[in-house]
Scaffold this motif. Structure first.
Motif, PDB file in Angstrom:
ATOM      1  N   ALA A   7      -1.289 -37.607   8.963  1.00  0.00           N
ATOM      2  CA  ALA A   7      -0.269 -37.486   7.918  1.00  0.00           C
ATOM      3  C   ALA A   7       1.093 -37.267   8.564  1.00  0.00           C
ATOM      4  O   ALA A   7       1.204 -37.081   9.775  1.00  0.00           O
ATOM      5  N   LEU A   8       2.144 -37.267   7.738  1.00  0.00           N
ATOM      6  CA  LEU A   8       3.489 -37.070   8.255  1.00  0.00           C
ATOM      7  C   LEU A   8       3.635 -35.745   8.991  1.00  0.00           C
ATOM      8  O   LEU A   8       4.385 -35.649   9.961  1.00  0.00           O
ATOM      9  N   HIS A   9       2.918 -34.726   8.562  1.00  0.00           N
ATOM     10  CA  HIS A   9       3.036 -33.421   9.216  1.00  0.00           C
ATOM     11  C   HIS A   9       2.210 -33.321  10.503  1.00  0.00           C
ATOM     12  O   HIS A   9       2.338 -32.352  11.246  1.00  0.00           O
ATOM     13  N   SER A  10       1.376 -34.327  10.779  1.00  0.00           N
ATOM     14  CA  SER A  10       0.556 -34.309  11.985  1.00  0.00           C
ATOM     15  C   SER A  10       1.434 -34.369  13.232  1.00  0.00           C
ATOM     16  O   SER A  10       2.457 -35.041  13.255  1.00  0.00           O
ATOM     17  N   ILE A  11       1.007 -33.659  14.255  1.00  0.00           N
ATOM     18  CA  ILE A  11       1.676 -33.692  15.551  1.00  0.00           C
ATOM     19  C   ILE A  11       0.770 -34.462  16.498  1.00  0.00           C
ATOM     20  O   ILE A  11      -0.410 -34.133  16.651  1.00  0.00           O
ATOM     21  N   VAL A  12       1.322 -35.502  17.115  1.00  0.00           N
ATOM     22  CA  VAL A  12       0.524 -36.379  17.973  1.00  0.00           C
ATOM     23  C   VAL A  12       1.194 -36.547  19.336  1.00  0.00           C
ATOM     24  O   VAL A  12       2.397 -36.365  19.476  1.00  0.00           O
ATOM     25  N   THR A  13       0.387 -36.904  20.319  1.00  0.00           N
ATOM     26  CA  THR A  13       0.881 -37.208  21.657  1.00  0.00           C
ATOM     27  C   THR A  13      -0.149 -38.087  22.368  1.00  0.00           C
ATOM     28  O   THR A  13      -1.245 -38.316  21.852  1.00  0.00           O
ATOM     29  N   HIS A  14       0.207 -38.556  23.547  1.00  0.00           N
ATOM     30  CA  HIS A  14      -0.697 -39.400  24.330  1.00  0.00           C
ATOM     31  C   HIS A  14      -1.926 -38.619  24.760  1.00  0.00           C
ATOM     32  O   HIS A  14      -1.839 -37.437  25.056  1.00  0.00           O
ATOM     33  N   SER A  45       5.881 -49.941  21.195  1.00  0.00           N
ATOM     34  CA  SER A  45       6.351 -49.317  22.433  1.00  0.00           C
ATOM     35  C   SER A  45       7.345 -48.198  22.138  1.00  0.00           C
ATOM     36  O   SER A  45       7.316 -47.142  22.785  1.00  0.00           O
ATOM     37  N   ALA A  46       8.207 -48.412  21.152  1.00  0.00           N
ATOM     38  CA  ALA A  46       9.158 -47.358  20.760  1.00  0.00           C
ATOM     39  C   ALA A  46       8.408 -46.131  20.252  1.00  0.00           C
ATOM     40  O   ALA A  46       8.736 -44.997  20.617  1.00  0.00           O
ATOM     41  N   ILE A  47       7.390 -46.354  19.447  1.00  0.00           N
ATOM     42  CA  ILE A  47       6.578 -45.236  18.939  1.00  0.00           C
ATOM     43  C   ILE A  47       5.890 -44.539  20.108  1.00  0.00           C
ATOM     44  O   ILE A  47       5.886 -43.313  20.189  1.00  0.00           O
ATOM     45  N   TRP A  48       5.331 -45.306  21.020  1.00  0.00           N
ATOM     46  CA  TRP A  48       4.632 -44.740  22.176  1.00  0.00           C
ATOM     47  C   TRP A  48       5.568 -43.827  22.978  1.00  0.00           C
ATOM     48  O   TRP A  48       5.200 -42.740  23.392  1.00  0.00           O
ATOM     49  N   ARG A  49       6.790 -44.293  23.186  1.00  0.00           N
ATOM     50  CA  ARG A  49       7.762 -43.475  23.929  1.00  0.00           C
ATOM     51  C   ARG A  49       8.098 -42.194  23.167  1.00  0.00           C
ATOM     52  O   ARG A  49       8.273 -41.135  23.771  1.00  0.00           O
ATOM     53  N   LEU A  50       8.205 -42.285  21.849  1.00  0.00           N
ATOM     54  CA  LEU A  50       8.562 -41.123  21.033  1.00  0.00           C
ATOM     55  C   LEU A  50       7.470 -40.055  21.032  1.00  0.00           C
ATOM     56  O   LEU A  50       7.766 -38.879  20.831  1.00  0.00           O
ATOM     57  N   ILE A  51       6.227 -40.447  21.250  1.00  0.00           N
ATOM     58  CA  ILE A  51       5.141 -39.461  21.222  1.00  0.00           C
ATOM     59  C   ILE A  51       4.660 -39.097  22.631  1.00  0.00           C
ATOM     60  O   ILE A  51       3.554 -38.598  22.799  1.00  0.00           O
ATOM     61  N   ALA A  52       5.505 -39.303  23.623  1.00  0.00           N
ATOM     62  CA  ALA A  52       5.157 -38.912  24.992  1.00  0.00           C
ATOM     63  C   ALA A  52       4.924 -37.404  25.071  1.00  0.00           C
ATOM     64  O   ALA A  52       4.092 -36.935  25.834  1.00  0.00           O
ATOM     65  N   GLU A  53       5.664 -36.655  24.280  1.00  0.00           N
ATOM     66  CA  GLU A  53       5.477 -35.211  24.118  1.00  0.00           C
ATOM     67  C   GLU A  53       4.969 -34.992  22.695  1.00  0.00           C
ATOM     68  O   GLU A  53       5.235 -35.810  21.813  1.00  0.00           O
ATOM     69  N   ILE A  83      -0.324 -45.421  14.261  1.00  0.00           N
ATOM     70  CA  ILE A  83      -0.771 -44.199  14.931  1.00  0.00           C
ATOM     71  C   ILE A  83      -2.263 -43.968  14.675  1.00  0.00           C
ATOM     72  O   ILE A  83      -2.992 -43.540  15.562  1.00  0.00           O
ATOM     73  N   GLN A  84      -2.723 -44.289  13.482  1.00  0.00           N
ATOM     74  CA  GLN A  84      -4.159 -44.180  13.201  1.00  0.00           C
ATOM     75  C   GLN A  84      -4.941 -45.128  14.100  1.00  0.00           C
ATOM     76  O   GLN A  84      -5.992 -44.776  14.627  1.00  0.00           O
ATOM     77  N   HIS A  85      -4.427 -46.329  14.296  1.00  0.00           N
ATOM     78  CA  HIS A  85      -5.079 -47.299  15.189  1.00  0.00           C
ATOM     79  C   HIS A  85      -5.138 -46.749  16.619  1.00  0.00           C
ATOM     80  O   HIS A  85      -6.180 -46.850  17.283  1.00  0.00           O
ATOM     81  N   LEU A  86      -4.032 -46.167  17.096  1.00  0.00           N
ATOM     82  CA  LEU A  86      -4.034 -45.556  18.428  1.00  0.00           C
ATOM     83  C   LEU A  86      -5.078 -44.443  18.501  1.00  0.00           C
ATOM     84  O   LEU A  86      -5.791 -44.317  19.500  1.00  0.00           O
ATOM     85  N   ASN A  87      -5.179 -43.663  17.441  1.00  0.00           N
ATOM     86  CA  ASN A  87      -6.157 -42.581  17.395  1.00  0.00           C
ATOM     87  C   ASN A  87      -7.588 -43.137  17.416  1.00  0.00           C
ATOM     88  O   ASN A  87      -8.444 -42.636  18.134  1.00  0.00           O
ATOM     89  N   LEU A  91      -6.394 -43.281  22.171  1.00  0.00           N
ATOM     90  CA  LEU A  91      -5.202 -43.302  23.006  1.00  0.00           C
ATOM     91  C   LEU A  91      -4.237 -42.155  22.744  1.00  0.00           C
ATOM     92  O   LEU A  91      -3.288 -41.958  23.509  1.00  0.00           O
ATOM     93  N   ILE A  92      -4.468 -41.411  21.654  1.00  0.00           N
ATOM     94  CA  ILE A  92      -3.608 -40.261  21.345  1.00  0.00           C
ATOM     95  C   ILE A  92      -4.458 -39.052  21.002  1.00  0.00           C
ATOM     96  O   ILE A  92      -5.652 -39.172  20.735  1.00  0.00           O
ATOM     97  N   LEU A  93      -3.787 -37.915  20.996  1.00  0.00           N
ATOM     98  CA  LEU A  93      -4.389 -36.656  20.557  1.00  0.00           C
ATOM     99  C   LEU A  93      -3.652 -36.170  19.331  1.00  0.00           C
ATOM    100  O   LEU A  93      -2.424 -36.313  19.244  1.00  0.00           O
ATOM    101  N   ILE A  94      -4.377 -35.603  18.388  1.00  0.00           N
ATOM    102  CA  ILE A  94      -3.763 -34.948  17.236  1.00  0.00           C
ATOM    103  C   ILE A  94      -3.698 -33.469  17.581  1.00  0.00           C
ATOM    104  O   ILE A  94      -4.735 -32.846  17.857  1.00  0.00           O
ATOM    105  N   CYS A  95      -2.498 -32.917  17.604  1.00  0.00           N
ATOM    106  CA  CYS A  95      -2.293 -31.559  18.106  1.00  0.00           C
ATOM    107  C   CYS A  95      -2.342 -30.482  17.028  1.00  0.00           C
ATOM    108  O   CYS A  95      -2.206 -29.306  17.335  1.00  0.00           O
ATOM    109  N   ASP A  96      -2.475 -30.850  15.769  1.00  0.00           N
ATOM    110  CA  ASP A  96      -2.488 -29.821  14.726  1.00  0.00           C
ATOM    111  C   ASP A  96      -3.819 -29.704  14.036  1.00  0.00           C
ATOM    112  O   ASP A  96      -4.701 -30.468  14.168  1.00  0.00           O
TER     113      ASP A  96
END
Length: 96
Positions: A7-14, A45-53, A83-87, A91-96
C-alpha cells in the motif's frame, strides 16, 4: 484499482538477492535466487533508484508525479503494480 499486498504507507527497499547495474541509464539486474534477468526500463529504473534506501511508496509516487506528466491516481496504480511485481520476484523487502 486492484487489491495489492503493498500500500501507499508501505516502506520498501531492495533485497540483497540480486546483482544490479546501470546500462544506458537504465537498471538491469539478475536475481541470484531465481536465475532470471530483468531490464527495468526508464520509469522502473527511477523507482528502483528511489527505493535504494527504505522509502514509503507514497513518497515514490509523489516524486514521480513531480517529474513526469502523470496523474497521482494513475501513478499510484502503476507504481503499486510495479512494486508488487518486484516483491513477487523477491527483489524487494517490505519494511513495515
Amino acid at each position: 484499482m486492484e487489491n495489492y499486498n503493498i500500500a501507499l504507507h508501505s516502506i520498501v527497499t531492495h533485497s540483497g538477492d540480486h546483482i544490479a547495474s546501470e546500462l544506458d541509464n537504465e537498471v538491469v539486474m539478475m536475481s541470484i535466487e531465481q536465475g532470471e534477468y530483468y531490464g527495468l526500463g526508464r520509469i522502473g529504473s527511477a523507482i528502483w533508484r528511489l527505493i535504494a534506501e527504505p522509502t514509503k511508496v507514497e513518497d515514490v509516487v509523489s516524486h514521480l508525479t513531480g517529474v513526469y506528466n502523470v496523474s497521482f491516481n494513475q501513478c499510484q496504480e502503476e507504481t503499486l503494480a510495479f512494486i508488487q511485481h518486484l516483491n513477487d520476484k523477491g527483489l524487494i523487502l517490505i519494511c513495515d
